[in-house]
Enzyme design. Structure first.
Site, mmCIF file in Angstrom:
data_model
loop_
_atom_site.group_PDB
_atom_site.id
_atom_site.type_symbol
_atom_site.label_atom_id
_atom_site.label_comp_id
_atom_site.label_asym_id
_atom_site.label_seq_id
_atom_site.Cartn_x
_atom_site.Cartn_y
_atom_site.Cartn_z
ATOM 1 N N ASP A 20 0.874 -1.166 0.000
ATOM 2 C CA ASP A 20 0.000 0.000 0.000
ATOM 3 C C ASP A 20 0.918 1.225 0.000
ATOM 4 O O ASP A 20 2.124 1.122 0.244
ATOM 5 C CB ASP A 20 -0.950 -0.015 1.206
ATOM 6 C CG ASP A 20 -2.159 0.906 0.978
ATOM 7 O OD1 ASP A 20 -2.091 1.790 0.081
ATOM 8 O OD2 ASP A 20 -3.170 0.768 1.686
HETATM 9 C C1 BGC Z 1 -5.005 3.336 0.111
HETATM 10 C C2 BGC Z 1 -5.059 2.373 -1.030
HETATM 11 C C3 BGC Z 1 -4.863 3.116 -2.318
HETATM 12 C C4 BGC Z 1 -3.582 3.887 -2.277
HETATM 13 C C5 BGC Z 1 -3.301 4.668 -3.546
HETATM 14 C C6 BGC Z 1 -3.786 4.223 0.066
HETATM 15 O O1 BGC Z 1 -3.883 5.227 1.011
HETATM 16 O O2 BGC Z 1 -5.033 2.621 1.333
HETATM 17 O O3 BGC Z 1 -6.295 1.715 -1.007
HETATM 18 O O4 BGC Z 1 -4.884 2.215 -3.400
HETATM 19 O O5 BGC Z 1 -3.650 4.797 -1.209
HETATM 20 O O6 BGC Z 1 -4.173 5.736 -3.670
#
Ligand code: BGC
Length: 732
Positions: free
Chosen positions: A285
């Site tokens: 993530d």
């Molecule tokens: C989120 C993800 C997301 C990523 C990119 C993170 O803060 O938890 O779900 O895909 O950001 O935007």
């Protein structure tokens, strides 16, 4: 290393391909006076120098060939995101390798439509809404629409679906998920992933694992036993990999049992790689990486969105010998294998971020999903559907001035338009003067309008978002008072909830009707009008439990959520969602699997018997056949979701019963259909943490069938186990 060496080393199949290519090139050189043919020659020559482009080879063989040609820098470039991306586009990006012809990886969010501020895209209802349809065909279409729009935007990795089991009802990302049941989430995930990946992009199962709260999410440590992990939180990921063939998995921000997800060898190396033989790639993530060497050893393939740990630091670790070239290669290989498998080397990505990817079909689909995902929870005296001649007052910001069509955070989509409920209802009825509106800010105005109208519809909402949990399950602000104030003057008060998850309803006995519309996407008003006026007969069911009181939830203790000293203790173990309500004999307000219709159904003639061997699937042998009849006993067409739960033989610490199969059946008035489920081996298994494997305890199981987790009128025992393979069901 020369390509000749590769040719000798690597492939037994390659010489055949190469021989064919050489002949083809020669033939073309002799016979190709025209430009198009010359281009073909160039391509064929490239294919000779890039043998990994041969589609005859397996993804693994192709990846091996390519890795042999990659320098250390080129390998490092594959395993992290880059800031060198086209401005204002994808949320993650790995630039193309022009020397070797490796396409760029462009990653975009998109749980309910293309995210990351993209314009000219379709805003679908939230995942929790499409899940409420309990219709795997619909969610497969949902995946296709997402995949198609992402691909047309130039995206080749779609950062969805989010498949975590909802443990904490206040979780701020409940709306991005499918609900509280592991089996159900798995079935939804398979269907959505298949949809996405059928359109070009690789899907991404996220967020792995125990990502069950937003509070303190960058540090939170989930303390959870192995059986609970395996039986509750892991199955959606297992299904995504085994049956959804998902290309990527995103490791989460949180820790599980003391170790961050993205460097957790048990979660990544053991559970995903060894147990499931996952051969796609594990990306972090955004900002979820905390180390270089530990992450490499733990099993992380790719850091996103930048190179803090997997850039120069990783290169230094490889040169210094802390990370072996073999380990680096295997991470690069995981990425390449998924890319080859999805055909990213074989088809041209012609999309671009500024393309308008909308269509009338997608607008209509967004409306269909909203209609199919809207759950009718209460309908006293058949107040609904509404009569077209009734005068209506629409109340609440979400009803008019500020429609609540989606949740916030990385899943947010720029809505091309929003049809407010007020506009939807006015369009439907065609007589504007009979439909009045009050935003709810002035209770005197509201009371007067509600008193004068035949029906009052109050739209209330929660503002759910990634990054924060709701403080509690109450509707925020004065919305509870607003509903009670309306109910005092109008016997026909209907409440429409535009919420991302469950809420408490202290006013439940005061109102005639309640509808859960979730975050319904751009077609909000048109969809709710169709349900209110009965153009659509509601058929959705709750994919999670609604509690009666603040303390009547599975995670009411502070140690459980939001946790103490950074530790969230999963002391409820397997009793997540409805399992807890059943185990503790707690009455929910609305149970898992519940939802009303404008017609009525009857289930009958249950048969439960051992399944024939021919029905065995490759992964899980099918053990038991469940068959029954469903009849539409009302006066209009509708759909019922038939649900099959299994109770284990007592004594192994399992919840009273668990969902193991479901089917949605469309029935004309008076019609009867036969429904069949095949329950697999897993339905009759528990995870034995001391043996580290699934076992099927011998004994008598109960199969319970009905239309919600609390309405299971048909029940039959079945004996399962080595001694009872041939056993048949005994009718009670
Ligand atoms: C989120 C993800 C997301 C990523 C990119 C993170 O803060 O938890 O779900 O895909 O950001 O935007």
């Amino acid at each position: 290393m020369s390509s000749r060496k590769v040719f000798e080393d690597e492939m037994s199949t390659y010489p055949r391909v190469s021989g064919f290519l050489i002949s083809a090139v020669l033939a073309l050189l002799l016979a190709a006076p025209h430009l198009a043919e010359c281009q073909t020659v160039v391509r064929a020559e490239q294919q000779m120098s890039r043998p990994w482009n041969s589609k005859v080879l397996t993804p693994g063989q192709r990846a091996n060939l390519l890795i042999k040609q990659m320098s250390l820098d080129e390998k490092i470039a594959m395993v992290h995101g880059s800031v060198q991306k086209p401005a204002k586009t994808y949320v993650g990006y790995v630039p193309a390798n022009l020397r070797l012809g490796i396409p760029a990886i462009s990653l975009a969010d998109g749980r309910a439509g293309v995210g990351n501020h993209a314009h000219d895209v379709t805003l679908l209802p939230a995942p929790i809404a499409v899940a409420s349809s309990w219709d795997v065909g619909l969610i497969n279409e949902y995946g296709k629409v997402l995949g198609q729009e992402q691909w047309a935007k130039g995206t080749n990795v779609e950062l969805g679906p989010s498949i975590d089991v909802v443990r904490v009802p206040e979780w701020g990302r409940t709306f991005e998920s499918y609900g509280e049941d592991p089996y159900f989430n798995g079935q939804m995930a398979i269907a959505e992933i298949n949809g996405i990946q059928s359109q070009g992009p690789i899907a991404d199962a996220n967020m792995y694992l125990t990502m069950n709260q937003e509070k303190n999410r960058f540090k939170e440590d989930s303390i959870v036993d192995e059986r609970t992990l395996r039986e509750i939180y892991f199955p959606p990921f297992e299904a995504s990999i085994r049956e959804g063939h998902v290309g990527t998995v995103m490791c989460a921000y949180v820790k599980t049992n003391g170790i961050y997800s993205c460097e957790n060898p048990f979660l990544l190396n053991d559970m995903l790689r060894k147990d499931l033989h996952f051969d796609g790639w594990i990306m972090s993530d955004w900002g979820a990486v905390h180390s270089t060497v530990a992450s490499v050893r733990g099993g992380l393939d790719q850091e996103m969105p930048d190179d803090k740990f997997y850039g120069d630091a990783l290169k230094t670790a490889v040169i210094g010998g802390q990370v072996s070239m073999h380990d680096l290669d295997s991470h690069v290989r995981n990425i390449l294998v998924a890319m080859f498998r999805q055909g990213l080397f074989d088809k041209k990505q012609l999309g671009n971020w500024t393309a308008n990817v909308r269509s009338l079909e997608h607008d209509a689909f967004s409306r269909t999903v909203a209609e199919q995902g809207t759950v009718l929870l209460k309908n006293d005296h058949s107040t609904l559907p509404l009569s077209e001649t009734a005068s209506i007052v629409v109340i609440g910001e979400a009803g008019g001035s500020d429609p609540k069509v989606e949740g916030a955070g990385s899943s947010a989509v720029v809505a091309p338009y929003k049809v407010s409920p007020l506009d939807g209802i006015r369009n439907r009825v065609g007589a504007k003067e009979r439909i009045t509106y009050a935003d709810g800010s002035d209770l005197d105005v509201v009371a007067k309008l509600a008193h004068d109208a035949d029906v009052a519809i109050v739209f209330v909402h929660t503002d759910d978002s990634e990054g924060g949990d709701r403080p509690d399950l109450r509707l925020p602000g004065n919305q509870d008072e607003l509903i009670s104030a309306v109910a005092r003057v109008s016997k026909k008060t209907i409440v429409v909830l535009d919420t991302g998850g469950p809420v408490l309803m202290p006013w439940i006995d005061e109102v005639a009707g309640v509808i859960e519309a979730w975050y319904p996407g751009q077609e909000d008003g048109n969809a709710i009008a169709a349900v209110l006026y009965g153009d659509v007969n509601p058929s959705a069911k709750l994919p999670l439990t609604f509690a009666r009181s603040a303390d009547g939830i599975p995670t009411a203790q502070e140690e459980q959520w939001p946790g103490v000293n950074g530790l969230s203790t999963y002391s409820e173990k397997l009793n997540v969602g409805y399992r807890w309500y059943d185990a503790t004999h707690t009455q929910p307000l609305f149970p898992f699997g519940f939802g009303l219709s404008y017609t009525t159904f009857k289930l009958s003639d249950l048969v439960v018997k051992p399944a024939k061997l021919e029905s065995a699937t490759q992964h899980m042998p099918q053990r038991v056949l469940v068959r029954l009849n469903v009849t539409n006993t009302g006066a209009r067409e509708g759909a019922e979701v038939v649900q099959a739960y299994v109770a284990q033989p007592a004594g192994n610490g399992e919840p009273p019963y668990q969902l193991r199969g479901f089917a949605k059946v469309q029935l004309k008035a008076g019609e009867t259909k036969s429904v069949r489920f095949l329950l697999d081996e897993r339905s009759f298994s528990i995870y034995d943490a001391s043996l580290h494997r699934w076992i099927s305890p011998n004994g008598t199981y109960e199969v319970l069938v009905g239309t919600s987790s609390r309405d299971l009128p048909l029940q039959l025992p079945i004996t399962v186990g080595n001694a009872a393979r041939k056993a048949s069901a005994h009718h009670r």
